[in-house]
Design a protein around this motif. Structure first.
Motif, PDB file in Angstrom:
ATOM      1  N   VAL A 147      59.410  34.242  33.199  1.00 54.54           N
ATOM      2  CA  VAL A 147      58.802  34.190  34.536  1.00 54.54           C
ATOM      3  C   VAL A 147      58.515  32.746  34.922  1.00 54.54           C
ATOM      4  CG1 VAL A 147      56.740  34.770  35.867  1.00 54.54           C
ATOM      5  CG2 VAL A 147      57.835  36.517  34.460  1.00 54.54           C
ATOM      6  N   ASP A 148      57.928  31.989  34.004  1.00 51.16           N
ATOM      7  CA  ASP A 148      57.584  30.588  34.307  1.00 51.16           C
ATOM      8  C   ASP A 148      58.823  29.784  34.681  1.00 51.16           C
ATOM      9  OD1 ASP A 148      54.964  31.173  33.711  1.00 51.16           O
ATOM     10  OD2 ASP A 148      55.034  30.341  31.682  1.00 51.16           O
ATOM     11  N   ARG A 149      59.921  29.994  33.946  1.00 48.91           N
ATOM     12  CA  ARG A 149      61.133  29.222  34.206  1.00 48.91           C
ATOM     13  C   ARG A 149      61.768  29.612  35.536  1.00 48.91           C
ATOM     14  NH1 ARG A 149      59.592  28.756  29.460  1.00 48.91           N
ATOM     15  NH2 ARG A 149      60.474  27.508  27.757  1.00 48.91           N
ATOM     16  N   LEU A 150      61.763  30.900  35.862  1.00 49.99           N
ATOM     17  CA  LEU A 150      62.334  31.340  37.126  1.00 49.99           C
ATOM     18  C   LEU A 150      61.519  30.827  38.306  1.00 49.99           C
ATOM     19  CD1 LEU A 150      63.351  35.011  36.268  1.00 49.99           C
ATOM     20  CD2 LEU A 150      64.840  33.018  36.416  1.00 49.99           C
ATOM     21  N   VAL A 151      60.197  30.904  38.183  1.00 47.34           N
ATOM     22  CA  VAL A 151      59.331  30.402  39.258  1.00 47.34           C
ATOM     23  C   VAL A 151      59.569  28.908  39.456  1.00 47.34           C
ATOM     24  CG1 VAL A 151      56.934  29.935  39.891  1.00 47.34           C
ATOM     25  CG2 VAL A 151      57.572  32.187  39.007  1.00 47.34           C
ATOM     26  N   ALA A 152      59.666  28.171  38.354  1.00 45.44           N
ATOM     27  CA  ALA A 152      59.909  26.729  38.454  1.00 45.44           C
ATOM     28  C   ALA A 152      61.248  26.427  39.118  1.00 45.44           C
ATOM     29  CB  ALA A 152      59.860  26.091  37.070  1.00 45.44           C
ATOM     30  N   GLY A 153      62.209  27.361  38.980  1.00 44.16           N
ATOM     31  CA  GLY A 153      63.514  27.183  39.593  1.00 44.16           C
ATOM     32  C   GLY A 153      63.604  27.695  41.020  1.00 44.16           C
ATOM     33  N   GLY A 154      62.485  28.155  41.561  1.00 42.08           N
ATOM     34  CA  GLY A 154      62.458  28.599  42.947  1.00 42.08           C
ATOM     35  C   GLY A 154      63.034  29.976  43.183  1.00 42.08           C
ATOM     36  N   ILE A 155      63.123  30.800  42.140  1.00 41.75           N
ATOM     37  CA  ILE A 155      63.677  32.147  42.255  1.00 41.75           C
ATOM     38  C   ILE A 155      62.544  33.142  42.487  1.00 41.75           C
ATOM     39  CG2 ILE A 155      64.883  33.969  40.977  1.00 41.75           C
ATOM     40  CD1 ILE A 155      66.450  31.732  39.587  1.00 41.75           C
ATOM     41  N   ALA A 156      62.757  34.082  43.396  1.00 42.41           N
ATOM     42  CA  ALA A 156      61.759  35.109  43.676  1.00 42.41           C
ATOM     43  C   ALA A 156      61.644  36.048  42.489  1.00 42.41           C
ATOM     44  CB  ALA A 156      62.144  35.884  44.931  1.00 42.41           C
ATOM     45  N   VAL A 157      60.444  36.166  41.946  1.00 40.88           N
ATOM     46  CA  VAL A 157      60.211  36.927  40.721  1.00 40.88           C
ATOM     47  C   VAL A 157      59.157  37.995  40.966  1.00 40.88           C
ATOM     48  CG1 VAL A 157      59.551  36.826  38.286  1.00 40.88           C
ATOM     49  CG2 VAL A 157      60.724  34.895  39.339  1.00 40.88           C
ATOM     50  N   ARG A 158      59.424  39.176  40.436  1.00 36.31           N
ATOM     51  CA  ARG A 158      58.436  40.255  40.431  1.00 36.31           C
ATOM     52  C   ARG A 158      58.106  40.571  38.978  1.00 36.31           C
ATOM     53  NH1 ARG A 158      60.267  45.005  43.990  1.00 36.31           N
ATOM     54  NH2 ARG A 158      59.804  43.425  45.569  1.00 36.31           N
ATOM     55  N   ARG A 159      56.847  40.354  38.621  1.00 35.56           N
ATOM     56  CA  ARG A 159      56.389  40.623  37.257  1.00 35.56           C
ATOM     57  C   ARG A 159      56.045  42.100  37.127  1.00 35.56           C
ATOM     58  NH1 ARG A 159      53.433  36.704  34.390  1.00 35.56           N
ATOM     59  NH2 ARG A 159      52.195  38.507  33.749  1.00 35.56           N
ATOM     60  N   ALA A 160      56.627  42.771  36.136  1.00 35.35           N
ATOM     61  CA  ALA A 160      56.353  44.194  35.920  1.00 35.35           C
ATOM     62  C   ALA A 160      55.575  44.360  34.626  1.00 35.35           C
ATOM     63  CB  ALA A 160      57.661  44.979  35.855  1.00 35.35           C
ATOM     64  N   ASP A 161      54.391  44.930  34.732  1.00 36.78           N
ATOM     65  CA  ASP A 161      53.538  45.181  33.572  1.00 36.78           C
ATOM     66  C   ASP A 161      52.738  46.451  33.798  1.00 36.78           C
ATOM     67  OD1 ASP A 161      53.600  43.310  31.345  1.00 36.78           O
ATOM     68  OD2 ASP A 161      53.043  41.770  32.813  1.00 36.78           O
ATOM     69  N   ARG A 162      52.326  47.074  32.699  1.00 38.68           N
ATOM     70  CA  ARG A 162      51.477  48.262  32.830  1.00 38.68           C
ATOM     71  C   ARG A 162      50.130  47.894  33.431  1.00 38.68           C
ATOM     72  NH1 ARG A 162      51.682  51.780  27.393  1.00 38.68           N
ATOM     73  NH2 ARG A 162      50.550  53.189  28.776  1.00 38.68           N
ATOM     74  N   SER A 163      49.645  46.669  33.138  1.00 43.32           N
ATOM     75  CA  SER A 163      48.376  46.197  33.702  1.00 43.32           C
ATOM     76  C   SER A 163      48.583  44.784  34.244  1.00 43.32           C
ATOM     77  CB  SER A 163      47.278  46.200  32.635  1.00 43.32           C
ATOM     78  OG  SER A 163      47.090  47.492  32.095  1.00 43.32           O
ATOM     79  N   PRO A 164      49.256  44.638  35.373  1.00 40.31           N
ATOM     80  CA  PRO A 164      49.621  43.300  35.853  1.00 40.31           C
ATOM     81  C   PRO A 164      48.429  42.415  36.159  1.00 40.31           C
ATOM     82  CG  PRO A 164      50.006  44.950  37.554  1.00 40.31           C
ATOM     83  CD  PRO A 164      49.700  45.696  36.287  1.00 40.31           C
ATOM     84  N   ALA A 165      47.303  43.009  36.544  1.00 41.25           N
ATOM     85  CA  ALA A 165      46.131  42.189  36.874  1.00 41.25           C
ATOM     86  C   ALA A 165      45.617  41.431  35.663  1.00 41.25           C
ATOM     87  CB  ALA A 165      45.022  43.066  37.453  1.00 41.25           C
TER      88      ALA A 165
END
Length: 293
Positions: free
Chosen positions: A17-35
């Motif tokens: 996620v960190d690398r994609l965000v740094a590269g300007g790519i739209a990212v959706r993080r999927a987790d059972r408890s994302p908060a």
């Protein structure tokens, strides 16, 4: 392009996620408890492979998925593949699957089942097949090393091509950033060296300043130890026993140049990772109690 990253709080998913965000790519993080794992720059969504109610919001508008099998999901046909089928039906066109080194030769592991399904799914795919994570020593086996100064494993004297999860994340992020260039490819991601667990114990001893002993054992004894001393569920204990058995049989020692081919740099050696992870195995200092006056 929007990329959905499952397992976004894990040892691989978080740096991806960190690398994609740094590269300007739209990212959706999927987790059972994302908060609980919120981070800047990425949309967070609640997602559970076994809860269909969480699937539509996760897959909406997504073109590419990074698929990570939760270790607890042993029956992937029942508990994981229906969600991947729903992703396909929602318009996802490409899946990057975090598989396992040698999965194509070990049909009994869950990763092989997922690979076979993806090949016939109609979606394009890329398999990232890492060797054994060095970080498993600082997570799954941390208690053995920290509390008992030992590694109890059914790996015999076999060698393992350990890999740092940061190297895996670098490869995955590169694939996700340009999935078309990696369609139909299987990258086997390894470190630069294949070590026995005795040699790993020596590296741990050097960094920690105390003797760590590798204790090879049989599969049944390991499974009992994993369940009672390490707190694994039965399914995970047997899956890991199978992985260590591949090392004992000499099937986990293969090294590749895939990290360099994909990222342009060499992978990290085991000793570098052990030094960085050393805090996981250090014992809390005993603080003397003040005497009462």
């Amino acid at each position: 392009m929007t990329v959905l990253v499952t397992g976004a709080s894990g040892n691989v998913g978080r740096p991806v996620v960190d690398r994609l965000v740094a590269g300007g790519i739209a990212v959706r993080r999927a987790d059972r408890s994302p908060a609980d794992h919120a981070g800047p720059g990425a949309e967070a969504v609640r997602f559970d492979f076994t809860d269909p109610a969480t699937w539509p919001a996760a897959f909406a508008g997504v073109e590419t998925v990074f698929l990570v099998r939760p270790p607890a999901l042993g029956d992937v046909r029942r508990d994981l593949l229906p969600a991947v089928a729903a992703a396909r039906d929602a318009g996802v066109g490409h899946v990057v699957f975090l598989s396992l080194q040698g999965a194509e030769r070990i049909p009994v592991v869950p990763h092989a089942t997922v690979e076979r399904w993806l090949r016939g799914s109609g979606m394009s795919w890329t398999f990232v097949r890492p060797s054994f994570f060095t970080q498993n020593l600082s997570t799954t086996h941390a208690a053995d090393i920290r509390d008992r100064d030992e590694l109890v494993l059914p790996a015999g004297d076999g060698r393992t091509a350990f890999v740092d999860t940061l190297d895996v994340a670098d490869v995955v992020a590169a694939v996700l950033a340009e999935p078309r260039a990696h369609r139909g490819r299987a990258w086997t991601v390894t470190g630069p060296e294949a070590l026995t667990y005795g040699e790993v114990a020596d590296a741990l001893s050097e960094v920690l300043g105390r003797r760590i002993t590798y204790r090879p054992t049989g599969v049944l004894r390991y499974v009992r130890h994993a369940r009672t001393a390490l707190g694994m569920g039965a399914g995970m204990a047997w899956v890991t026993a199978g992985i260590y058995t591949t090392a004992r049989l000499g099937l986990a020692a293969g090294l590749t140049g895939d990290v360099r081919q994909v990222t342009g740099r060499d992978p990290r050696p085991v000793l570098e990772t052990v030094r960085r992870e050393a805090g996981a195995w250090r014992r809390p200092e005993t603080v003397p109690r003040e005497e009462s006056s």
